[in-house]
Design an enzyme around this catalytic site. Sequence first.
Site, short mmCIF file in Angstrom:
data_model
loop_
_atom_site.label_atom_id
_atom_site.label_comp_id
_atom_site.label_asym_id
_atom_site.label_seq_id
_atom_site.Cartn_x
_atom_site.Cartn_y
_atom_site.Cartn_z
N GLY A 90 0.78 -1.23 0.00
CA GLY A 90 0.00 0.00 0.00
C GLY A 90 0.82 1.28 0.00
O GLY A 90 0.33 2.34 -0.36
N ASP A 151 -4.57 1.74 11.39
CA ASP A 151 -5.97 1.54 11.73
C ASP A 151 -6.04 1.12 13.21
O ASP A 151 -5.97 1.96 14.09
CB ASP A 151 -6.50 0.48 10.76
N VAL A 201 -11.06 3.30 2.97
CA VAL A 201 -10.58 4.15 1.88
C VAL A 201 -9.70 3.37 0.89
O VAL A 201 -9.06 2.38 1.27
CB VAL A 201 -9.80 5.37 2.42
N ARG A 213 -5.73 0.60 -6.41
CA ARG A 213 -4.45 1.18 -5.97
C ARG A 213 -4.01 2.33 -6.87
O ARG A 213 -3.28 3.21 -6.44
CB ARG A 213 -3.35 0.11 -5.99
#
Length: 236
Positions: A90, A151, A201, A213
């Site tokens: 990510g 998170d 998100v 992505r």
Amino acid sequence: MKQSLITQKNRKLRHLRELYPEINIQLLYRRDILRLLAKYGHGPLAVEPRGAERVLLTAQQIQQRVQELGEEITRDYQGQEIVLIGVLRGVVCFMADLMRHLDLPLQMEFLEISHYGVEGGPGAGGEVTVTRDVQAAVEGRSVLLVEDIVDTGMTLQFLLRHLWSKRPASVAVCTLLDKRVRRMHEVPIRYRGFEIPDEFVVGYGLDYQGLYRNLPHIGVLTPVEPKGKVLLPADT
Ligand code: IMP
């Protein structure tokens, strides 16, 4: 899950923590379980992979903030050489943009991890494992760990422990996004791009089931249709 049982449940939790102080025990409510399931595409709150999305952060807002972060980091590490460690996958967009705003001697490294174990993923107690470790020696060096999003904090907690075992001189964390309202493990974040609300998100490197992505902005996935009922563990 019944309100009337909460006191009893908290008492049990206290006992458990006394018996097993070395274990981090969290009480998950129905809402928490549903959200954790949804994060990995399961349960009634899960969204279809091709759900509509709305823009939370535009490409311009992201670029502006990344530049500010780069300048701040450059100031803080003046006169030092750093090892920039990105957490795949990510982080690719953020890492690529951030490093171009760092006016410092630096080495770029990547770590790849995977989550496995309990359905519901990291926050639900699934294990985190390193599938590709950093290649360079970091002992005695200044490390900047770069993350796309924090998170529950479980992944970061694991990564910090992993990196500290390599005996660097220092480790600081830079994350583009921070979903602070969902934190279950307190983790030190030195540089934070944006604090965002509790929404799933995608874009700018972040994915949902491998997709999205490549979006230049960050968007929120909205549910198209519920995937059906989910069975919750019994209330014991
Ligand atoms: P944590 O261990 O709960 O902090 O989870 C961190 C990981 O969950 C991140 O590295 C992401 O891979 C994933 N994640 C958490 N929230 C989102 C999101 O909103 N979009 C995409 N991935 C997310």
